[in-house]
Design an enzyme around this catalytic site. Structure first.
Site, PDB file in Angstrom:
ATOM      1  N   PRO A 183      -2.389  -4.154  -5.458  1.00  0.00           N
ATOM      2  CA  PRO A 183      -2.622  -3.382  -6.686  1.00  0.00           C
ATOM      3  C   PRO A 183      -4.100  -3.360  -7.085  1.00  0.00           C
ATOM      4  O   PRO A 183      -4.543  -2.486  -7.815  1.00  0.00           O
ATOM      5  CB  PRO A 183      -1.785  -4.126  -7.741  1.00  0.00           C
ATOM      6  CG  PRO A 183      -0.860  -4.997  -6.976  1.00  0.00           C
ATOM      7  CD  PRO A 183      -1.491  -5.279  -5.661  1.00  0.00           C
ATOM      8  N   ARG A 225       1.886  11.262  10.140  1.00  0.00           N
ATOM      9  CA  ARG A 225       2.242  12.690  10.135  1.00  0.00           C
ATOM     10  C   ARG A 225       1.000  13.549  10.375  1.00  0.00           C
ATOM     11  O   ARG A 225       1.116  14.740  10.686  1.00  0.00           O
ATOM     12  CB  ARG A 225       2.915  13.093   8.826  1.00  0.00           C
ATOM     13  CG  ARG A 225       2.031  13.028   7.601  1.00  0.00           C
ATOM     14  CD  ARG A 225       2.816  13.360   6.353  1.00  0.00           C
ATOM     15  NE  ARG A 225       3.197  14.749   6.294  1.00  0.00           N
ATOM     16  CZ  ARG A 225       2.410  15.733   5.866  1.00  0.00           C
ATOM     17  NH1 ARG A 225       1.162  15.463   5.502  1.00  0.00           N
ATOM     18  NH2 ARG A 225       2.843  16.966   5.814  1.00  0.00           N
TER      19      ARG A 225
HETATM   20  N1  LIG Z   1       0.292  -1.016  -5.588  1.00  0.00           N
HETATM   21  C1  LIG Z   1       0.311  -1.700  -4.407  1.00  0.00           C
HETATM   22  S1  LIG Z   1      -0.446  -1.078  -3.065  1.00  0.00           S
HETATM   23  C2  LIG Z   1       0.977  -2.983  -4.303  1.00  0.00           C
HETATM   24  C3  LIG Z   1       1.007  -3.836  -3.226  1.00  0.00           C
HETATM   25  C4  LIG Z   1       1.746  -4.913  -3.656  1.00  0.00           C
HETATM   26  N2  LIG Z   1       2.132  -4.679  -4.916  1.00  0.00           N
HETATM   27  O1  LIG Z   1       1.672  -3.497  -5.325  1.00  0.00           O
END
Ligand SMILES: NC(=S)c1ccno1
Length: 245
Positions: free
Chosen positions: A87, A156
């Site tokens: 995140p 893709r």
């Molecule tokens: N938003 C992402 S990439 C993520 C990875 C783990 N938890 O949220």
């Protein structure tokens, strides 16, 4: 393209054998390997996590198994690009997917718990490019689902994976004139369904009018749902007219 994925849940990646990516693997266009991180955890319980220094909730993934795993999966001096979904990463975008699709070798590290010990990323950066990327402003239980999203968006774009190469050029956010516009509505047979007709222009055979209608729909949808994207497009007079009507 070679893909290596390190995770404590290898079973998450069964979907890599289905649909377009499965076909690409069977054709040999994609060489994907999934590795269980616990294979590099040597204690009786194959421990991969521990409590965080400095206190706080949850657990942190230990550096030793990760260090050994990445050494084994990417033995020096081989060059791969390491992608770590988190995140706290930079946004994963269509542009980044296009960049990744040009790479010969991608390695994915799937974090769990509160994340991976920061020294693992620092150590890996000494041997290969490392991207910490986020697929969105929300928190998942781990990186596995994010890796599936990234692998789908990248694979893709590989030559031959999509039956119709034009599908890629018309994508939302695809590089080019439609660079930052959401795709408009699409229709197929029957021409009338539950009393709803397909827009006449799409039945006209007038390709110029159809292209104009599709761009107008994309502009209006983008202005309504993602107004911040409008300024990223080169708009001509017809575009500006479509946005004022
Ligand atoms: N938003 C992402 S990439 C993520 C990875 C783990 N938890 O949220």
């Amino acid at each position: 393209m070679r893909l290596d994925i390190v995770t404590i849940f290898p079973e998450y990646f069964a979907p890599l054998d289905v649909s377009l990516l499965g076909k690409a693997r069977r054709r040999g266009d994609v060489d994907a390997h999934v590795h269980d991180l616990r294979g590099w955890a040597h204690d009786r319980h194959r421990t991969v996590d521990d409590t965080p220094y400095g206190g706080g909730p949850g657990m942190v993934m230990k550096p030793e198994p990760w260090g050994e795993a990445l050494d084994a999966v990417v033995p020096p001096p081989s060059r791969a690009r390491l992608i770590v979904p988190t995140p706290s990463g930079r946004p994963f975008t269509q542009e980044l997917a296009t960049e990744y699709a040009a790479e010969p070798w991608l390695v994915f590290a799937c974090g769990r718990y509160e994340g991976i010990d920061a020294r693992v990323i620092e150590d890996a950066r000494e041997r290969m490019p490392v991207d910490e990327v986020s697929i969105g402003d929300y928190v998942l239980a781990g990186g596995e689902v994010a890796v599936l999203v990234i692998v789908e968006a990248v694979s893709r774009l590989l030559p031959g994976v999509l039956g119709n190469a034009d599908s890629v050029t018309d994508d939302s956010f695809a590089p080019g004139r439609m660079e930052a516009l959401l795709e408009g509505p699409v229709y197929t047979k029957p021409a009338t369904w539950r009393g709803r007709d397909v827009p006449d222009v799409l039945m006209s055979g007038n390709h110029g009018a159809i292209a104009r209608w599709r761009r107008d729909q994309a502009l209006r949808r983008t202005a309504a749902r993602r107004p911040e994207l409008i300024g990223r497009n080169t708009l001509d007079e017809a575009d500006r007219k479509a946005l004022t009507e």
